[in-house]
Design a protein around this motif. Structure first.
Motif, mmCIF file in Angstrom:
data_model
loop_
_atom_site.group_PDB
_atom_site.id
_atom_site.type_symbol
_atom_site.label_atom_id
_atom_site.label_comp_id
_atom_site.label_asym_id
_atom_site.label_seq_id
_atom_site.Cartn_x
_atom_site.Cartn_y
_atom_site.Cartn_z
ATOM 1 N N LEU A 1 41.789 -54.500 7.705
ATOM 2 C CA LEU A 1 41.583 -55.889 8.105
ATOM 3 C C LEU A 1 40.276 -56.456 7.557
ATOM 4 O O LEU A 1 40.143 -57.675 7.401
ATOM 5 C CB LEU A 1 41.578 -56.008 9.633
ATOM 6 C CG LEU A 1 42.879 -55.678 10.366
ATOM 7 C CD1 LEU A 1 42.671 -55.780 11.872
ATOM 8 C CD2 LEU A 1 44.009 -56.600 9.924
ATOM 9 N N TRP B 1 49.443 -53.173 17.855
ATOM 10 C CA TRP B 1 48.340 -52.255 17.604
ATOM 11 C C TRP B 1 47.341 -52.242 18.760
ATOM 12 O O TRP B 1 46.765 -51.192 19.070
ATOM 13 C CB TRP B 1 47.649 -52.628 16.288
ATOM 14 C CG TRP B 1 48.463 -52.196 15.122
ATOM 15 C CD1 TRP B 1 49.227 -52.970 14.303
ATOM 16 C CD2 TRP B 1 48.630 -50.853 14.667
ATOM 17 N NE1 TRP B 1 49.857 -52.203 13.367
ATOM 18 C CE2 TRP B 1 49.503 -50.892 13.557
ATOM 19 C CE3 TRP B 1 48.132 -49.625 15.081
ATOM 20 C CZ2 TRP B 1 49.887 -49.753 12.874
ATOM 21 C CZ3 TRP B 1 48.514 -48.488 14.385
ATOM 22 C CH2 TRP B 1 49.383 -48.555 13.295
ATOM 23 N N PHE C 1 44.845 -62.856 8.869
ATOM 24 C CA PHE C 1 44.643 -63.608 10.106
ATOM 25 C C PHE C 1 44.684 -65.118 9.870
ATOM 26 O O PHE C 1 45.066 -65.879 10.750
ATOM 27 C CB PHE C 1 43.308 -63.220 10.744
ATOM 28 C CG PHE C 1 43.365 -61.934 11.512
ATOM 29 C CD1 PHE C 1 44.109 -61.844 12.678
ATOM 30 C CD2 PHE C 1 42.691 -60.800 11.075
ATOM 31 C CE1 PHE C 1 44.173 -60.663 13.397
ATOM 32 C CE2 PHE C 1 42.757 -59.619 11.785
ATOM 33 C CZ PHE C 1 43.498 -59.552 12.951
ATOM 34 N N VAL D 1 49.897 -57.544 15.527
ATOM 35 C CA VAL D 1 48.541 -57.417 16.082
ATOM 36 C C VAL D 1 48.599 -56.930 17.529
ATOM 37 O O VAL D 1 47.863 -56.015 17.939
ATOM 38 C CB VAL D 1 47.801 -58.761 15.994
ATOM 39 C CG1 VAL D 1 46.440 -58.670 16.674
ATOM 40 C CG2 VAL D 1 47.644 -59.184 14.544
ATOM 41 N N LEU E 1 47.867 -57.789 6.371
ATOM 42 C CA LEU E 1 47.819 -58.711 7.504
ATOM 43 C C LEU E 1 46.705 -59.722 7.316
ATOM 44 O O LEU E 1 45.538 -59.369 7.247
ATOM 45 C CB LEU E 1 47.620 -57.922 8.792
ATOM 46 C CG LEU E 1 48.009 -58.623 10.098
ATOM 47 C CD1 LEU E 1 49.469 -59.013 10.094
ATOM 48 C CD2 LEU E 1 47.707 -57.718 11.278
#
Length: 784
Positions: free
Chosen positions: A298, A203, A110, A200, A108
């Motif tokens: 992340l 979660w 951002f 996102v 992932l």
């Protein structure tokens, strides 16, 4: 036989001593793992023709191994999956899940989410909000309709049902889009961006649900103060990870980029320990351990070598071995037989309908407001309805917290399977990007030349193909020839590995892959850097792209780009490479099938380059760092055209004519005059073909004005003569046509049919030759 849990040993003493291995933890775990892997892989093989992602097969395989199928035989089920083995299996599966969620966090990015725009954000919000509200409304009915659910606290039940219906599976969606060749369409890019937002949000909602949940019963639910402390601690944990741990991991990644093995090993170990420690901390707070692993993922920098090395080290072991055990442990909890009676099956239909309606309707309405056409908006809604592993995690946590009973758990698992199964066929029925016809799209080579530009599509499998291709293109480029426009397509196999999804996120260029121009600050890989440097040193126009597809459909990408860009020729690398006469690399039979499929389906001419040192025997693999890119022009090369006649050989003459214009290349045309008894099988076209052959040869000799050495050979045995010419080592590159019309030669068996009979003789590893070959196939008559 009932076993005392405290007396269970890890390993047995063996069958010869009368010990049953299935009564011991480790041998039983080995058997369970083997059974899980076999069943899930077999189901994945069966579902592959339906273009279903592997996660569907793993979920179904887990259910079949549970009480719904295998469990119907009580004796066999107790033998393979006894109750005492469940905690052991779940512990091993949880380790796999922990590291898999770390990989999800690693995937992932951002920065890509922030660049996705307001439209994707609006679609994601609608795709979460409406199904979440539908789930809350549905939960009021389910508490009364499903026996035992009324004992669960309102807040916990409403939140879990809302989360369960609002999730979109980002990795599963990416694979479905790749299978359907939709990643570069407006629908695909919007769906990927919205799914990333959704991931996102899912979660965050899941962490919130776990923080607020007690053990599920109204009387024993945790107090609001405890839930508040869990929430505050969770937020503080995330802030600590992003503010303090993330800079530390950036430092670790930079250290790991240095070429020292001991540093590399130390950095990997530190990272793996960080995954475990983060999971322990989030579990200590009161949130599930996987949340900590996800957040730690992340913090890892997405660019550079460090993330790639992590994926290489752990993804196959985690995704291939440990993660299927989680699906099996989930399947052991899923008992479809708990759904009894018309009323229960009606509840299942209601849940599936509500889940689909919420996702599809919410996405469709906002997409229409964003001025996306109705058909594309509907396809987008169906794509956002995809479920996957995260859905299964939510349901398992709900069952662990006793929020979902056996019946409700089974209903929601079947809902997740159905919504994922329906995605591919529904999208294929609703939306298919239009492809314009062959005749309308493509220009003939003469049309290209009339515009003063010849277009070539060059396909690259890896950095090892770059030097030979650059030398080949350089050999066909000179001040006298028409300018070239080169489309370079890097072919990357889409697999079930996490790194494939990371590649998809970074390129967003699959299916219809052109054009991905360089932008300031964009990191370039080795291939892109090499061609950019070459383009700066030459007058060529070069366009770069990356195509990520399953190898079974890779040829569709190549052929579509050739059609869309109206190229005159596709250049493909042969699946083998030689260095100093010995086979250096074989990229596999699957890539060979890609070449064969392109030859069958190509709308234009195709050339296969067999590199036996044409990249330069004294040159290292080109990495784009050498500023003297045009070194190939200082090396005198000897090129030989072997001509027997026919359309493919005449196309080979055209390529040879371009090379003959190059000042550093000497071209020799060897024409075989075959005896009458070996003439073409198709006698009706023989005379016409001979006339066209004569015209082509005379045109080459006239155009090149004596710069091409012309040799005629009267032969009885073409194969022997070709073999002698190849073994003479008098030439650096042979140009040959793929198809030959000589009867006796056509009876020979080729080791590599895609090279044709002449090309196969020259490239065969059994003949002791080490010369490169360019095998050319003329474009199909139906598209001329």
């Amino acid at each position: 036989m009932q076993l005392n849990l405290t007396s269970i040993k890890t390993s047995s003493d063996g069958a010869w001593q009368g010990d049953n291995p299935l009564n011991h933890a480790f041998p039983l775990l080995i058997l369970q793992t083997t059974l899980v892997l076999f069943s899930t892989r077999f189901l994945a093989f069966l579902l592959k023709p339906l273009r279903q992602p592997r996660v569907i097969a793993e979920i179904i395989g887990g259910i079949l191994l549970g009480p719904s199928a295998l469990g119907r035989n009580k004796h066999l089920f107790r033998l393979v999956f006894p109750s005492w083995s469940t905690p052991i299996l779940e512990s091993v599966a949880s380790i796999g899940l922990l590291f898999y969620l770390f990989l999800v966090g690693l995937e992932l990015d951002f920065s890509s989410i922030r660049q996705s725009g307001k439209r994707a954000f609006g679609i994601a919000i609608a795709g979460i909000s409406l199904p979440f509200l539908f789930g809350i409304a549905l939960s009021f009915f389910l508490r009364k309709a499903v026996h035992g659910e009324d004992k669960v606290g309102y807040g916990q039940y409403l939140l879990f049902m809302g989360v369960a219906l609002s999730i979109t599976a980002f990795p599963v969606l990416a694979r479905i889009l790749a299978e359907l060749k939709l990643l570069t369409t407006q629908v695909g890019q919007t769906a990927m961006a919205a799914a990333a937002f959704n991931d996102v949000a899912a979660w965050i909602l899941l962490a919130l649900a776990v923080a607020l949940a007690g053990n599920g019963s109204t009387g024993d639910s945790r107090s609001p103060l405890i839930s508040l402390w869990v929430l505050i601690s969770g937020v503080a944990f995330v802030a600590f990870m992003l503010v303090f741990v993330r800079p530390m991991m950036n430092w670790v990644a930079k250290k790991c980029s240095q070429p020292q093995d001991f540093l590399d090993e130390a950095c990997i170990c530190v990272t793996l320990a960080g995954v475990m420690l983060s999971g322990f901390m989030s579990d200590l707070i009161g949130i599930h351990a996987i949340f900590g692993a996800f957040v730690f993922g992340l913090t890892i920098p997405k660019e550079g070598e460090f993330a790639r090395r992590l994926l290489i080290r752990i993804e196959d072991f985690v995704s291939g071995l440990l993660l299927p055990l989680y699906f099996a442990s989930s399947g052991l909890k899923t008992d479809v037989t708990k759904i009894r009676g018309v009323e229960a099956w009606g509840v299942l239909v209601l849940v599936v309908s509500t889940a689909c309606a919420g996702k599809i309707l919410g996405t469709f309405v906002v997409a229409m407001l964003c001025m996306i056409p109705a058909r594309e908006s509907l396809a987008l809604g169906v794509l956002m309805n995809t479920k996957g592993l995260v859905e299964l995690i939510v349901l398992n946590i709900g069952k662990e917290k006793k929020i979902l009973n056996d019946e409700m758990f089974a209903i929601l698992v079947l809902m997740a399977i159905f919504t994922s199964l329906m995605t591919t066929p529904t999208v294929m029925a609703i939306y298919k990007p239009s492809r314009r016809a062959c005749q309308a799209e493509r220009q003939s080579p003469s049309d290209e030349n009339s515009h003063g530009m010849t277009r070539i599509l060059a396909c690259i499998q890896g950095p090892q193909n770059v030097p030979a291709l650059i030398n080949l293109i350089d050999s066909t480029t000179s001040a006298k020839t028409s300018p070239l426009k080169l489309y370079v397509m890097h072919l990357v196999e889409l697999t079930d590995r996490s790194s494939s999804i990371m590649m998809v996120q970074r390129t967003r260029k699959n299916g219809f892959p052109f054009i991905n121009r360089f932008s300031p600050g964009t990191s370039k890989d080795q291939i892109e850097a090499a061609f950019e440097a070459y383009g700066h040193a030459t007058p060529l126009t070069i366009r770069h792209s990356t195509s990520i597809s399953a190898l079974s459909t890779m040829h569709e990408d190549i052929c579509h780009v050739a059609e869309d860009k109206r190229v005159a020729m596709i250049i493909l690398p042969f699946h083998k490479q030689w260095r100093e006469g010995e086979e250096d690399e074989d990229v596999g039979l699957k890539w060979r099938e890609v070449n064969q499929n392109v030859l069958k389906n190509s709308p234009c001419s195709v050339a296969i380059l067999v590199d036996c040192g044409f990249s330069g025997t004294d040159q290292e693999a080109y990495d784009g760092t050498d500023q003297e890119v045009g070194t190939a022009t200082t090396i005198y090369r000897r090129v030989c055209i072997l001509f027997l006649g026919g359309p493919d050989d005449r196309k080979a003459l055209e390529v040879g004519a371009r090379m003959a214009e190059h000042p550093a290349i000497t071209v020799t045309l060897i024409r075989f005059q075959v005896q009458a008894r070996l003439e073409s099988r198709n006698s009706s076209n023989n005379f016409r073909d001979k006339e066209m052959d004569e015209v082509a040869v005379e045109e080459l000799r006239r155009k090149c004005n004596g710069s091409v050495k012309y040799v005629e050979k009267d032969v009885n045995n073409v194969s022997e003569e070709v073999l002698n010419i190849g073994q003479s080592r008098a030439f650096d590159l042979f140009i040959v046509g793929r198809e030959v019309s000589v009867a006796k030669l056509a009876d020979n068996q080729a080791e590599h049919p895609e090279l044709g009979l002449i090309g196969d003789i020259l490239a065969s590893s059994h003949n002791g030759m080490a010369r490169s070959v360019l095998v050319i196939q003329q474009k199909p008559p139906t598209c001329q």
